[in-house]
Write a protein that holds these residues in place. Sequence first.
Motif, mmCIF file in Angstrom:
data_model
loop_
_atom_site.group_PDB
_atom_site.id
_atom_site.type_symbol
_atom_site.label_atom_id
_atom_site.label_comp_id
_atom_site.label_asym_id
_atom_site.label_seq_id
_atom_site.Cartn_x
_atom_site.Cartn_y
_atom_site.Cartn_z
ATOM 1 N N ARG A 166 0.836 -1.215 0.000
ATOM 2 C CA ARG A 166 0.000 0.000 0.000
ATOM 3 C C ARG A 166 0.863 1.254 0.000
ATOM 4 N NH1 ARG A 166 -4.787 -1.983 3.190
ATOM 5 N NH2 ARG A 166 -5.972 -2.664 1.392
ATOM 6 N N LEU A 167 1.950 1.192 0.767
ATOM 7 C CA LEU A 167 2.849 2.355 0.835
ATOM 8 C C LEU A 167 3.478 2.627 -0.523
ATOM 9 C CD1 LEU A 167 4.661 2.019 4.273
ATOM 10 C CD2 LEU A 167 3.189 3.863 3.528
ATOM 11 N N ILE B 163 2.110 1.873 -3.404
ATOM 12 C CA ILE B 163 1.038 2.463 -4.239
ATOM 13 C C ILE B 163 0.859 3.935 -3.877
ATOM 14 C CG2 ILE B 163 -1.429 2.373 -4.780
ATOM 15 C CD1 ILE B 163 -1.291 -0.649 -4.345
ATOM 16 N N ALA B 164 0.885 4.240 -2.569
ATOM 17 C CA ALA B 164 0.726 5.628 -2.125
ATOM 18 C C ALA B 164 1.854 6.494 -2.656
ATOM 19 C CB ALA B 164 0.688 5.685 -0.606
#
Lengths: 121, 226
Positions: A4-5, A7-8
């Motif tokens: 997720r990080l 992607i962020a």
Amino acid sequence: MTKRLVIAAVFLSLALFISISSYVYLEITSEKIFSAIDELSEDIYEENAANELISIWDKNKKIYGVFLKHADADMLDRQFIVLEKSILEGDSYTALLTLRELNAYLHITLEGEMLKIENIF
Amino acid sequence: MLTSFVRTGILLIIVIFAVRIMGKRQIGQLQPAELVVTILLSEIAATPMQDNDIPMLNTVVAILVLVSIEIFLSALSMKSIRIRSLLQGNSLILIRNGVIDQAQIKRLRFTLDDLLEALRQKDVFNVSDVQYAIAETDGTLSVMLKPEKRSVSIEDMDIVKEDTGLPCVVVMDGNIIRSDFKDCGMTEEKLRKIIKNTGHDIFDIYLMTVDKAGNTNTVIKERKHD
């Protein structure tokens, strides 16, 4: 969470890239347009004098429509049409007036896009 | 009009994707920061859907920034307790051994009606039955009853019950669902044997679940009546 990080980070970089590239693009093209306007103001009575300015606008108007409010881009486009028409008809008074209006309108529109304290707040 | 149609479609896909990226927590239990991001997301996306004058790229940039910052903040709050309590707040004990902590109630700007309503929603009708009532950071109330008021559990009665695990869906609408086979110790060969024993064809089965102990539950498709 690591995925997720990543992607962020990609999202943030993409957002930053779009913002910076639009800023740089508007800065560079507006410089070109303003210098073409300056040149045209001196030779407004010459035939085909507006060719350079019109061709710069024709090349960039679609991208202006992507970055600017569509109403602003349409307004600028309308001014360029009036300018082209008045030069073709030899109506140098309207051409000069439109050119000044165009110059002022472009300045105001681009001012709003620049990263400045007054624009942020 | 057609532009609005296309813009709405694109923005909807982007927002759904953004909410999915933010994680499942978004839907169930919104923390203050997540609530703010969710409201902002819907607001940011809704305006350019109706107003074609706004460049869609501005909206996309805003959504990307919002989502990425939200993810970074949740990662930070996972790492640091201080940031977590700053962003999400702390849970507070409102009732201790049947006594309401009035100072905390005032601090949370909770009314007594709010508290009693939240207790009733937890099937608690008497404050004195409560050992602890805790206001969670997402606004919900967790209640722990006094030992004498709790329901009797299997453990209390010393009964040994076999763990049958979670029933897995193995057939859905006539299709074999293989994804849960491992969890319920199922193989395709075994399943086909079970189906054969039911006396039905696989296409006639609407739903079939199997648990670890091998207990099956089969729902047969209803036939259409002309």
